[in-house]
Design an enzyme around this catalytic site. Structure first.
Site, PDB file in Angstrom:
ATOM      1  N   SER A  12     120.802-100.027  86.552  1.00 17.61           N
ATOM      2  CA  SER A  12     121.015 -99.831  85.121  1.00 17.61           C
ATOM      3  C   SER A  12     119.953-100.500  84.266  1.00 17.61           C
ATOM      4  O   SER A  12     118.969-101.038  84.755  1.00 17.61           O
ATOM      5  CB  SER A  12     122.394-100.326  84.681  1.00 17.61           C
ATOM      6  OG  SER A  12     122.437-101.744  84.702  1.00 17.61           O
ATOM      7  N   TYR A  37     121.474 -95.685  83.476  1.00 16.16           N
ATOM      8  CA  TYR A  37     122.575 -95.826  82.529  1.00 16.16           C
ATOM      9  C   TYR A  37     122.463 -97.187  81.864  1.00 16.16           C
ATOM     10  O   TYR A  37     121.801 -98.099  82.371  1.00 16.16           O
ATOM     11  CB  TYR A  37     123.936 -95.634  83.211  1.00 16.16           C
ATOM     12  CG  TYR A  37     124.209 -96.606  84.332  1.00 16.16           C
ATOM     13  CD1 TYR A  37     124.880 -97.808  84.097  1.00 16.16           C
ATOM     14  CD2 TYR A  37     123.806 -96.338  85.637  1.00 16.16           C
ATOM     15  CE1 TYR A  37     125.131 -98.704  85.118  1.00 16.16           C
ATOM     16  CE2 TYR A  37     124.050 -97.224  86.665  1.00 16.16           C
ATOM     17  CZ  TYR A  37     124.722 -98.408  86.400  1.00 16.16           C
ATOM     18  OH  TYR A  37     124.960 -99.297  87.408  1.00 16.16           O
TER      19      TYR A  37
END
EC number: 4.1.1.11
Length: 124
Positions: free
Chosen positions: A25, A58
């Site tokens: 991430s 993300y």
């Protein structure tokens, strides 16, 4: 028909850290996430201005007002502390929604503090 369009962009963020051994991430200051209408675990595109790398990951929240922009996991191979990046998110819009469409554009300083926030379709 749905069209995929830019939803929000944070321009010229400075990477503050990179952690290859984190699960994955990009950690982003929670305040910047709110300004860009990003939710935890939302897919983002990242464009590294320094080396040209472009990748998807993300976003997860970092402490509010910290200025943190940390590349985690495999993304840490695509940027280094001090690199300038752009974060973009996209959404699908109906033709009716596009009549009032304007993406959120956030510009930050070297400390990742917002200096300008606007909604605009103006192209320079």
């Amino acid at each position: 028909m749905l069209r995929e369009m830019l939803k929000s962009k944070i321009h010229r963020l400075t990477v503050t850290d990179a952690d290859l051994h984190y699960e994955g991430s990009l950690s982003l200051d929670e305040y910047l996430m709110e300004l860009a209408d990003l939710k935890p675990f939302e897919k983002i595109d990242v464009y590294n201005i320094n080396n040209g790398a472009r990748f998807q990951t993300y976003v997860i929240p970092a402490p509010r007002y910290s200025g943190e922009v940390k590349l985690n996991g495999a993304a840490a191979r695509l940027g280094h502390k001090g690199d300038l990046i752009i974060i973009a998110s996209y959404a699908q819009y109906t033709e009716e929604e596009l009549e009032n469409y304007a993406p959120k554009l956030i510009f930050v300083n070297e400390k990742n503090q917002p200096v300008e926030v606007k909604e605009s379709t103006e192209v320079k």
